[in-house]
Write a protein that holds these residues in place. Structure first.
Motif, PDB file in Angstrom:
ATOM      1  N   LEU A   1       0.866  -1.177   0.000  1.00  0.00           N
ATOM      2  CA  LEU A   1       0.000   0.000   0.000  1.00  0.00           C
ATOM      3  C   LEU A   1       0.899   1.223   0.000  1.00  0.00           C
ATOM      4  O   LEU A   1       1.739   1.389   0.894  1.00  0.00           O
ATOM      5  CB  LEU A   1      -0.903   0.013   1.233  1.00  0.00           C
ATOM      6  CG  LEU A   1      -1.767   1.255   1.441  1.00  0.00           C
ATOM      7  CD1 LEU A   1      -2.796   1.389   0.327  1.00  0.00           C
ATOM      8  CD2 LEU A   1      -2.458   1.200   2.805  1.00  0.00           C
ATOM      9  N   THR A   2       0.765   2.071  -0.986  1.00  0.00           N
ATOM     10  CA  THR A   2       1.614   3.250  -1.086  1.00  0.00           C
ATOM     11  C   THR A   2       0.759   4.488  -1.310  1.00  0.00           C
ATOM     12  O   THR A   2      -0.388   4.404  -1.763  1.00  0.00           O
ATOM     13  CB  THR A   2       2.617   3.119  -2.243  1.00  0.00           C
ATOM     14  OG1 THR A   2       1.904   2.922  -3.467  1.00  0.00           O
ATOM     15  CG2 THR A   2       3.570   1.958  -2.002  1.00  0.00           C
ATOM     16  N   GLY A   3       1.329   5.635  -0.979  1.00  0.00           N
ATOM     17  CA  GLY A   3       0.638   6.903  -1.158  1.00  0.00           C
ATOM     18  C   GLY A   3       1.438   8.015  -0.534  1.00  0.00           C
ATOM     19  O   GLY A   3       2.491   7.787   0.081  1.00  0.00           O
TER      20      GLY A   3
ATOM     21  N   THR B   1      -4.461   9.909  -3.248  1.00  0.00           N
ATOM     22  CA  THR B   1      -4.749   8.592  -3.811  1.00  0.00           C
ATOM     23  C   THR B   1      -3.811   7.558  -3.201  1.00  0.00           C
ATOM     24  O   THR B   1      -2.591   7.743  -3.188  1.00  0.00           O
ATOM     25  CB  THR B   1      -4.585   8.599  -5.341  1.00  0.00           C
ATOM     26  OG1 THR B   1      -5.515   9.525  -5.909  1.00  0.00           O
ATOM     27  CG2 THR B   1      -4.857   7.207  -5.915  1.00  0.00           C
ATOM     28  N   LEU B   2      -4.401   6.483  -2.685  1.00  0.00           N
ATOM     29  CA  LEU B   2      -3.637   5.345  -2.182  1.00  0.00           C
ATOM     30  C   LEU B   2      -3.666   4.240  -3.242  1.00  0.00           C
ATOM     31  O   LEU B   2      -4.707   3.975  -3.846  1.00  0.00           O
ATOM     32  CB  LEU B   2      -4.252   4.827  -0.887  1.00  0.00           C
ATOM     33  CG  LEU B   2      -4.300   5.818   0.279  1.00  0.00           C
ATOM     34  CD1 LEU B   2      -4.984   5.171   1.483  1.00  0.00           C
ATOM     35  CD2 LEU B   2      -2.909   6.301   0.645  1.00  0.00           C
ATOM     36  N   THR B   3      -2.507   3.613  -3.449  1.00  0.00           N
ATOM     37  CA  THR B   3      -2.370   2.595  -4.490  1.00  0.00           C
ATOM     38  C   THR B   3      -1.998   1.256  -3.870  1.00  0.00           C
ATOM     39  O   THR B   3      -1.138   1.194  -2.980  1.00  0.00           O
ATOM     40  CB  THR B   3      -1.300   3.000  -5.517  1.00  0.00           C
ATOM     41  OG1 THR B   3      -1.672   4.244  -6.103  1.00  0.00           O
ATOM     42  CG2 THR B   3      -1.177   1.950  -6.615  1.00  0.00           C
TER      43      THR B   3
ATOM     44  N   SER C   1      -0.907  -2.872  -4.588  1.00  0.00           N
ATOM     45  CA  SER C   1      -0.365  -3.864  -5.514  1.00  0.00           C
ATOM     46  C   SER C   1      -0.275  -5.198  -4.775  1.00  0.00           C
ATOM     47  O   SER C   1       0.198  -5.238  -3.632  1.00  0.00           O
ATOM     48  CB  SER C   1       1.015  -3.447  -6.014  1.00  0.00           C
ATOM     49  OG  SER C   1       1.570  -4.442  -6.842  1.00  0.00           O
TER      50      SER C   1
ATOM     51  N   LEU D   1     -11.192  -1.882  -2.562  1.00  0.00           N
ATOM     52  CA  LEU D   1     -10.459  -1.596  -3.787  1.00  0.00           C
ATOM     53  C   LEU D   1     -10.569  -2.790  -4.720  1.00  0.00           C
ATOM     54  O   LEU D   1     -10.294  -3.933  -4.324  1.00  0.00           O
ATOM     55  CB  LEU D   1      -8.973  -1.337  -3.509  1.00  0.00           C
ATOM     56  CG  LEU D   1      -8.582  -0.041  -2.805  1.00  0.00           C
ATOM     57  CD1 LEU D   1      -8.819  -0.164  -1.309  1.00  0.00           C
ATOM     58  CD2 LEU D   1      -7.116   0.277  -3.073  1.00  0.00           C
TER      59      LEU D   1
ATOM     60  N   HIS E   1      -3.325  -4.456  -9.449  1.00  0.00           N
ATOM     61  CA  HIS E   1      -3.207  -3.086  -8.975  1.00  0.00           C
ATOM     62  C   HIS E   1      -4.592  -2.446  -8.817  1.00  0.00           C
ATOM     63  O   HIS E   1      -5.538  -2.778  -9.535  1.00  0.00           O
ATOM     64  CB  HIS E   1      -2.369  -2.236  -9.931  1.00  0.00           C
ATOM     65  CG  HIS E   1      -0.928  -2.604  -9.966  1.00  0.00           C
ATOM     66  ND1 HIS E   1      -0.448  -3.677 -10.691  1.00  0.00           N
ATOM     67  CD2 HIS E   1       0.159  -2.053  -9.361  1.00  0.00           C
ATOM     68  CE1 HIS E   1       0.860  -3.777 -10.536  1.00  0.00           C
ATOM     69  NE2 HIS E   1       1.261  -2.803  -9.731  1.00  0.00           N
TER      70      HIS E   1
ATOM     71  N   SER F   1      -6.537   1.462  -6.944  1.00  0.00           N
ATOM     72  CA  SER F   1      -6.326   2.720  -6.229  1.00  0.00           C
ATOM     73  C   SER F   1      -7.648   3.226  -5.661  1.00  0.00           C
ATOM     74  O   SER F   1      -8.729   2.867  -6.140  1.00  0.00           O
ATOM     75  CB  SER F   1      -5.700   3.775  -7.150  1.00  0.00           C
ATOM     76  OG  SER F   1      -6.576   4.069  -8.229  1.00  0.00           O
TER      77      SER F   1
ATOM     78  N   SER G   1      -9.241   6.965  -3.677  1.00  0.00           N
ATOM     79  CA  SER G   1      -9.039   8.326  -3.185  1.00  0.00           C
ATOM     80  C   SER G   1      -9.582   8.453  -1.773  1.00  0.00           C
ATOM     81  O   SER G   1     -10.675   7.949  -1.476  1.00  0.00           O
ATOM     82  CB  SER G   1      -9.738   9.333  -4.105  1.00  0.00           C
ATOM     83  OG  SER G   1      -9.136   9.353  -5.385  1.00  0.00           O
TER      84      SER G   1
END
Length: 350
Positions: A44-46, A57-59, A61, A91, A98, A100, A102
């Protein structure tokens, strides 16, 4: 000098690690799973920070142990400081694993992605993503030698654009809090003469907050204009709670104005005596007066300067000593009088 809202990154590192480990075990994961934390294939990245009221926005994978993409959905979880973890949305992952989402955090917030086990992959939990909520304007930095008022909890964050002033009749809940405090038998006006006003304001902490006042119905227009213009000028107000919060005071003959000033609380209606003049009815008893930032704009009574004399010798955007000051000009433009400039600069009358 200290400032509000500053959070050095290193201060949070031990806390983040502790929270992450606690969440792993609270989620029912075994020690073996915990040992593999960060290598489960779910990330989880952002952004690490966000300006309040803005969206980020958090992404996510997700890959299975064999390196293939994990399809389907994952659940986003969040927790705010002092709150339990709770679901924050779902999500949908595409064919490459992948997805994402918001989010618009209004406070410092921790996020995690959690995925259920499938036919070819185990359940997984992502590392914790911490998002630091930052104020939209710079916090006030007080002079190093300036005394500090007694702290109050921060009021709720603002809602709506601008000052967003809302005026309603006095509700039962508000009236019940007033009776025996800011209103009592013998007051010159009653419930029907008063209105409950809510407004957004710029706090000393740099955030927009939602404050409240009780004012006279016939003066609502002037109060509304004043609040809109103070907001537009980004005049800082430390707090704007109803004065009933501080209880009844025999010394005040109404709600405790001494405590309200010590807490630097901006307030309007209060059926009380003039502070320090027992038995002399205050203009606030008629609902047409307001005290703004009283700690930095002290009042001179028989007992001396209240709540603190230090500010009588200093000026600031939130402390005025002259009719040329922006706050005085704004209040006058809204139809208020700066009635006692030398002895009570906090006080304005509609």
């Amino acid at each position: 000098m200290a400032s509000y809202g500053v959070k050095p990154a290193m201060r949070w590192l031990p806390r983040l690690l502790a929270v992450s480990v606690l969440v792993l075990f609270a989620s029912g994961l075994t020690a073996a799973h915990a040992a593999a934390y960060g290598t489960v294939g779910l990330s989880l990245t952002g952004p690490a920070s966000v300006v309040d009221e803005h969206t980020i926005t958090l992404t996510v994978s997700w890959t299975a142990p064999d390196g293939t993409a994990v399809p389907g959905t994952v659940q986003l979880w969040q927790h705010d400081e002092g709150q339990a973890w709770q679901p924050a949305g779902t999500l949908a992952l595409d064919a490459t694993g992948h997805g994402s989402l918001s989010v618009r955090p209004r406070v410092d917030t921790w996020y995690q992605a959690r995925g259920a086990a499938g036919p070819d992959w185990p359940a997984a939990i992502s590392p914790t993503q911490y998002v630091d909520n930052r104020p939209p304007v710079a916090p006030v930095v007080l002079p190093a030698k300036a005394p500090r008022p007694t702290a109050l909890p921060a009021q709720p964050r603002a809602v709506g654009a601008g000052a967003a002033v809302a005026v309603t009749p006095i509700t039962d809940a508000v009236w019940n809090s007033m009776v025996g405090r800011s209103w009592h038998q013998g007051c010159p006006i009653g419930r029907a003469d008063l209105r409950y006003l809510q407004t957004n304001y710029w706090g000393f902490d740099g955030y927009r907050h939602r404050g409240e006042l009780v004012v006279r119905a016939s003066s609502v227009g002037r109060f509304t204009t004043a609040m809109q213009r103070l907001y537009a000028a980004r005049i800082r107000i430390r707090s704007m709670y109803l004065v009933d919060r501080f209880g009844y005071s025999k010394r005040s003959g109404g709600a405790n104005d001494f405590a309200s000033m010590r807490h630097d609380n901006t307030s309007a209606f209060n059926c009380r005596w003039v502070t320090g003049w027992r038995g002399v009815r205050s203009p606030h008893a008629y609902g047409r007066s307001i005290d703004i930032d009283p700690f930095e704009n002290p009042f001179h009574s028989h007992a001396g300067w209240l709540p603190d004399a230090w500010w009588t010798r200093h000026s600031a955007p939130y402390a005025w000593r002259s009719s040329k000051h922006r706050v005085v000009r704004i209040m006058r433009s809204a139809g208020f009088r700066w009635s006692y400039p030398r002895s009570d600069p906090q006080h304005f009358d509609a």
